[in-house]
Design an enzyme around this catalytic site. Structure first.
Site, PDB file in Angstrom:
ATOM      1  N   GLU A 366       0.831  -1.298  -0.033  1.00 16.56           N
ATOM      2  CA  GLU A 366       0.045   0.006   0.070  1.00 16.56           C
ATOM      3  C   GLU A 366       0.926   1.303  -0.081  1.00 16.56           C
ATOM      4  O   GLU A 366       1.585   1.476   1.128  1.00 16.56           O
ATOM      5  CB  GLU A 366      -0.743  -0.041   1.144  1.00 16.56           C
ATOM      6  N   CYS A 367       0.636   2.040  -1.020  1.00 11.68           N
ATOM      7  CA  CYS A 367       1.195   3.500  -0.929  1.00 11.68           C
ATOM      8  C   CYS A 367       3.011   3.363  -0.939  1.00 11.68           C
ATOM      9  O   CYS A 367       3.448   3.091  -2.136  1.00 11.68           O
ATOM     10  CB  CYS A 367       0.918   4.250  -0.068  1.00 11.68           C
ATOM     11  N   ALA A 368       3.594   3.394  -0.019  1.00  9.39           N
ATOM     12  CA  ALA A 368       4.910   3.408   0.073  1.00  9.39           C
ATOM     13  C   ALA A 368       5.326   1.845  -0.353  1.00  9.39           C
ATOM     14  O   ALA A 368       6.296   1.878  -1.033  1.00  9.39           O
ATOM     15  CB  ALA A 368       5.508   3.509   1.640  1.00  9.39           C
TER      16      ALA A 368
END
Length: 490
Positions: A366-368
């Site tokens: 997720e994201c990072a």
């Protein structure tokens, strides 16, 4: 069962000093002998880190948008078990929440006011006193009367300029019948380092974070009436506490799969920080990226993974190898852009993850995590699992999303609807060539399609809350159990 009493720390607007007050209040109450349960309203990952340092127990979130309104009270009871008081830090202004032009109620979904009403807890309003004088009475009157379902229990005056200024402000509060629980002077030295997404996470700030928490605690202890705050705290909720095992039962039935149901025992006594060496015996090992680059996560995520039969091992991609026997990998959000060179230097881990992804290792990024799986981040080599390049962007992307899954993955099936949250200032400079993960309609009306699905990898900018998506956890652990049977040596 009597619920743990709470106070909700709110403000008229962002930037009023809620985090300083809430963190200091948690620390001061703990120092005074209380067992304090810390909470944050909304999807914030950073403030709970400071709350946790102050409380000596995990900071947790209460978010009806991501978890469902029906879970707020059970999650509160779960997170406050064993405590005698809870401090809930609000988000933005008291009545600010999810922007929905169709909502006709005074309380926005996901707002601090909504959480206070759900808990039956009083609100302590933190007011940034700079620029305020007698007119503060009108502002307080508006907040106290705007919604009859919200009880304003008292005021904390923050950044007061002088004794005379404090006298005028106290008189304004008295005019509307609101007690002043304390007044804090203007102190620049309490500023905690921040960057493009807010405060620097406590994990990254290291010993300086503890020093900042100690300073907040000292400030609140010296200027706030702790006895009055404790006496004000209350909550009128009923019902059982959230339980990860019970939460998974419907998900197991719906999915028809579970590592527990397949005879893999749930873990016991797995350390909070993983040893990349020989793992203990039992269910499938799910490695969770941690350390300074990957600090965004919810305490309930680990609890659900373990309830589903996984053994969670935390490792630091800045320096560690992938834990031995890993059968599933979670790479949460954080700030990899601040550590890109160091992440790139751990070439063996990057190669290992790419190789394992091609073999079918289930990965939830997720994201990072998405950034870490791209070919490059700001010119630094990353894992190269996702055929895209990432870079720091010109603007912040922020907000809740109603998303639909576009492609089957180890977590979601195509067509399933999920509520998530975006919070990043990076972007993919090149679009991935893989199957897309999500689609949603932007406020502009444009349809956004993003993320990447390949092999058993689900990578996306969208943050989700595991407590709101238990079926995804059972599917992921089941896929990890299958990978362990077929690819991990006994």
């Amino acid at each position: 069962m009597v619920s743990v009493p709470a106070v909700v720390v709110a403000a008229p607007a962002s930037g009023s000093g809620k985090t300083t007050l809430a963190t200091g209040l948690i620390g001061a109450l703990r120092r005074a002998g209380h067992r304090v349960a810390p909470f944050k309203v909304g999807p914030d990952y950073i403030d709970p880190g400071y709350h946790g340092l102050a409380a000596g127990r995990p900071g947790r979130n209460l978010d009806p948008v991501l978890c469902g309104g029906e879970r707020v009270v059970p999650l509160y009871r779960h997170g406050s078990a064993g405590c005698d008081i809870a401090v809930v830090e609000g988000v933005m202004g008291l009545f600010d929440g999810r922007i929905d032009e169709h909502n006709t109620e005074p309380v926005a979904e996901g707002s601090t006011a909504q959480i206070a009403a759900m808990l039956g807890a009083p609100v302590v309003l933190v007011v940034d006193a700079r620029g305020h004088s007698q007119s503060l009475a009108a502002l307080l009157h508006g907040f106290a009367t705007f919604d009859s379902g919200i009880r304003l229990g008292g005021v904390i005056l923050n950044r007061v300029g002088s004794e005379r200024h404090e006298q005028v402000l106290r008189a304004a509060c008295a005019r509307v019948g609101l007690p002043v629980l304390g007044a804090l002077p203007r102190l620049d030295e309490l500023a905690v380092p921040s960057r493009h997404l807010g405060l620097v996470p406590a994990v990254e700030h290291g010993s300086a974070a503890q020093s900042a928490v100690d300073a907040m605690t000292d400030l609140v202890a010296a200027h706030i009436d702790l006895a009055a705050v404790a006496a004000l705290a209350s909550s009128n909720i009923t019902g059982p506490a959230w339980d990860p095992v019970e939460e998974l039962r419907p998900a197991v039935d719906a999915a028809g799969i579970s590592a527990v149901a397949e005879g893999l025992p749930a873990s016991e006594g797995v350390p909070a920080t993983g040893d990349p060496g020989a793992p203990p015996t039992g269910g499938p090992i799910v490695a969770v990226a941690g350390g300074a680059a990957f600090t965004f996560g919810y305490a309930e995520h680990r609890e659900l993974l373990e309830a589903a039969g996984a053994r969670v091992v935390v490792f630091d991609p800045l320096r560690d190898e992938l834990p031995s026997g890993t059968a599933g990998l979670v790479i949460p959000g954080g700030f990899p852009e601040e550590h890109a060179a160091s992440l790139a230097a751990n070439t063996h881990l990057l190669t290992t993850i790419a190789d394992q992804a091609r073999r079918g290792l289930p990965i939830h990024a997720e994201c990072a995590g998405l950034l870490y799986l791209t070919r490059s981040l700001d010119g630094h080599r990353m894992a190269g699992v996702v055929e895209a390049d990432a870079e720091f962007g010109p603007r912040l992307t922020l907000g809740y999303r109603d998303a639909v899954a576009l492609t089957d993955s180890p977590l979601w099936q195509a067509g399933e609807r999920v509520r998530g949250h975006e919070f990043h200032r990076t972007r993919l400079a090149t679009a991935p060539s893989d199957a897309l993960a999500w689609a949603w309609r932007a406020p502009s009306g444009e349809t956004v399609r993003e993320g990447a699905i390949l092999h058993n990898v689900h990578a996306s900018y969208l943050h989700t809350h595991p407590a709101g998506n238990p079926t995804a956890i059972t599917r992921f652990v089941s896929t990890a159990a299958e990978f362990a049977r077929t690819h991990v040596p006994a």
